[in-house]
Motif scaffolding. Structure first.
Motif, PDB file in Angstrom:
ATOM      1  N   GLU A   1       4.161  -0.114   1.269  1.00 31.13           N
ATOM      2  CA  GLU A   1       3.869   0.789   2.382  1.00 31.13           C
ATOM      3  C   GLU A   1       2.356   0.862   2.638  1.00 31.13           C
ATOM      4  N   LEU A   2       1.558   0.860   1.577  1.00 29.57           N
ATOM      5  CA  LEU A   2       0.097   0.830   1.732  1.00 29.57           C
ATOM      6  C   LEU A   2      -0.334  -0.424   2.488  1.00 29.57           C
ATOM      7  N   ILE A   3       0.231  -1.551   2.089  1.00 30.17           N
ATOM      8  CA  ILE A   3      -0.099  -2.823   2.749  1.00 30.17           C
ATOM      9  C   ILE A   3       0.239  -2.744   4.238  1.00 30.17           C
ATOM     10  N   LYS A   4       1.425  -2.228   4.559  1.00 25.79           N
ATOM     11  CA  LYS A   4       1.856  -2.116   5.958  1.00 25.79           C
ATOM     12  C   LYS A   4       0.966  -1.158   6.744  1.00 25.79           C
ATOM     13  N   GLU A   5       0.583  -0.037   6.148  1.00 23.42           N
ATOM     14  CA  GLU A   5      -0.250   0.943   6.864  1.00 23.42           C
ATOM     15  C   GLU A   5      -1.626   0.377   7.197  1.00 23.42           C
ATOM     16  N   VAL A   6      -2.248  -0.311   6.255  1.00 24.72           N
ATOM     17  CA  VAL A   6      -3.569  -0.894   6.515  1.00 24.72           C
ATOM     18  C   VAL A   6      -3.461  -1.981   7.582  1.00 24.72           C
ATOM     19  N   LYS A   7      -2.434  -2.814   7.481  1.00 25.03           N
ATOM     20  CA  LYS A   7      -2.246  -3.877   8.473  1.00 25.03           C
ATOM     21  C   LYS A   7      -2.045  -3.278   9.867  1.00 25.03           C
TER      22      LYS A   7
ATOM     23  N   SER B   1      -2.976  -8.562  -0.017  1.00 20.45           N
ATOM     24  CA  SER B   1      -1.876  -9.248  -0.686  1.00 20.45           C
ATOM     25  C   SER B   1      -1.523  -8.426  -1.920  1.00 20.45           C
ATOM     26  N   ASP B   2      -0.339  -8.679  -2.480  1.00 19.37           N
ATOM     27  CA  ASP B   2       0.050  -7.983  -3.705  1.00 19.37           C
ATOM     28  C   ASP B   2      -0.987  -8.220  -4.801  1.00 19.37           C
TER      29      ASP B   2
END
Length: 115
Positions: free
Chosen positions: A30-36, A46-47
């Protein structure tokens, strides 16, 4: 579409992650999606980049985490910002505001030219 260099992403990763967590707890994907989404797709962790940073932030007591079972029965580690993390975010914001002002000053057309 221009993408941000790995070096700039690395330099901005702590304030980015703390800023997302200040809005509320979250898990890695979810963090990755929010920043993107917030960057219009120009920034993406990336992970392999995100999780070492999360571990570092937890070691510094800027965030905490706990494992939970999500609605889909998968285990997820949820991260939350601490008071110490909120204080760090305030300092990070001041640092970035200073650097932004400095860069804008240096990038402005000069009235006197040294070259």
């Amino acid at each position: 579409m221009a993408t941000v260099s790995k070096e700039l992403l690395a330099a901005s990763s702590i304030p980015l992650i703390l800023s997302v967590l200040k809005r509320g707890e979250s898990y890695g994907y979810e963090l990755i999606k929010e920043v993107k989404a917030a960057s219009g797709g120009k920034l993406q962790f990336s992970d392999g980049t995100l999780y070492p940073i999360l571990r570092k932030l937890e070691e510094k007591e800027l965030i905490t985490s706990e494992w939970r079972i999500a609605e889909n029965d998968k285990r997820r580690r949820y991260y939350r910002i601490t008071e110490k993390g909120k204080d760090q975010l305030k300092q990070e914001k001041k640092n970035w505001e200073f650097l932004t002002t400095l860069l804008n000053t240096l990038w402005a057309p000069s009235t006197t030219s040294l070259s």
